[in-house]
Design a protein around this motif. Sequence first.
Motif, mmCIF file in Angstrom:
data_model
loop_
_atom_site.group_PDB
_atom_site.id
_atom_site.type_symbol
_atom_site.label_atom_id
_atom_site.label_comp_id
_atom_site.label_asym_id
_atom_site.label_seq_id
_atom_site.Cartn_x
_atom_site.Cartn_y
_atom_site.Cartn_z
ATOM 1 N N ILE A 167 6.968 8.448 2.063
ATOM 2 C CA ILE A 167 6.077 7.286 2.114
ATOM 3 C C ILE A 167 6.877 6.003 2.017
ATOM 4 O O ILE A 167 6.649 5.054 2.773
ATOM 5 C CB ILE A 167 5.014 7.373 0.995
ATOM 6 C CG1 ILE A 167 4.027 8.496 1.307
ATOM 7 C CG2 ILE A 167 4.295 6.045 0.821
ATOM 8 C CD1 ILE A 167 3.133 8.880 0.155
ATOM 9 N N GLU B 75 0.830 -1.205 0.000
ATOM 10 C CA GLU B 75 0.000 0.000 0.000
ATOM 11 C C GLU B 75 0.868 1.260 0.000
ATOM 12 O O GLU B 75 0.556 2.230 -0.692
ATOM 13 C CB GLU B 75 -0.931 -0.002 1.216
ATOM 14 C CG GLU B 75 -1.980 1.077 1.173
ATOM 15 C CD GLU B 75 -2.919 0.991 -0.016
ATOM 16 O OE1 GLU B 75 -3.459 2.032 -0.397
ATOM 17 O OE2 GLU B 75 -3.100 -0.102 -0.578
ATOM 18 N N ARG B 76 1.968 1.238 0.761
ATOM 19 C CA ARG B 76 2.886 2.381 0.733
ATOM 20 C C ARG B 76 3.436 2.597 -0.674
ATOM 21 O O ARG B 76 3.536 3.735 -1.141
ATOM 22 C CB ARG B 76 4.035 2.179 1.721
ATOM 23 C CG ARG B 76 3.667 2.414 3.158
ATOM 24 C CD ARG B 76 4.892 2.471 4.042
ATOM 25 N NE ARG B 76 5.678 1.256 4.001
ATOM 26 C CZ ARG B 76 5.484 0.199 4.778
ATOM 27 N NH1 ARG B 76 4.503 0.196 5.652
ATOM 28 N NH2 ARG B 76 6.271 -0.855 4.685
ATOM 29 N N GLU C 53 1.706 7.074 -6.831
ATOM 30 C CA GLU C 53 0.836 8.210 -7.134
ATOM 31 C C GLU C 53 1.640 9.505 -7.075
ATOM 32 O O GLU C 53 1.471 10.384 -7.924
ATOM 33 C CB GLU C 53 -0.349 8.269 -6.161
ATOM 34 C CG GLU C 53 -1.376 7.186 -6.371
ATOM 35 C CD GLU C 53 -2.096 7.311 -7.700
ATOM 36 O OE1 GLU C 53 -2.409 8.453 -8.120
ATOM 37 O OE2 GLU C 53 -2.366 6.268 -8.322
ATOM 38 N N CYS C 54 2.514 9.610 -6.095
ATOM 39 C CA CYS C 54 3.389 10.792 -5.997
ATOM 40 C C CYS C 54 4.340 10.851 -7.189
ATOM 41 O O CYS C 54 4.604 11.931 -7.724
ATOM 42 C CB CYS C 54 4.162 10.767 -4.694
ATOM 43 S SG CYS C 54 3.125 10.937 -3.223
ATOM 44 N N CYS D 161 0.895 4.231 -2.915
ATOM 45 C CA CYS D 161 0.790 5.664 -2.616
ATOM 46 C C CYS D 161 1.988 6.425 -3.173
ATOM 47 O O CYS D 161 1.831 7.512 -3.741
ATOM 48 C CB CYS D 161 0.690 5.872 -1.108
ATOM 49 S SG CYS D 161 -0.860 5.292 -0.389
#
Length: 90
Positions: A83, A38-39, A45-46, A42
């Motif tokens: 993240i 999950e990290r 996405e960045c 994320c």
Amino acid sequence: MAKAVFPFLAEIDRQVIAARSSIPALTPAQIAEMLAGERERCAKECDEKVAFANHELKASDTHEETRYWIGEHCAATFCADAIRGLGDKV
């Protein structure tokens, strides 16, 4: 007394066995793997925001636009790195 208590104990055993077989339990390693995945989602996405900022930076016409997109690039890069680094703090 034992004859009166035994049926209750047998029923408790039956319920515990049923609960253990019906509820999946995750191991700490499985939980860590899920969190790492999950990290990374994320952080990706960045990374997409970084790529978008780079594209817009190349197309910027003014000094203000350039400064804005450099800021967006830096912020998104910082977030992605932060993240990804969360797993190291555990």
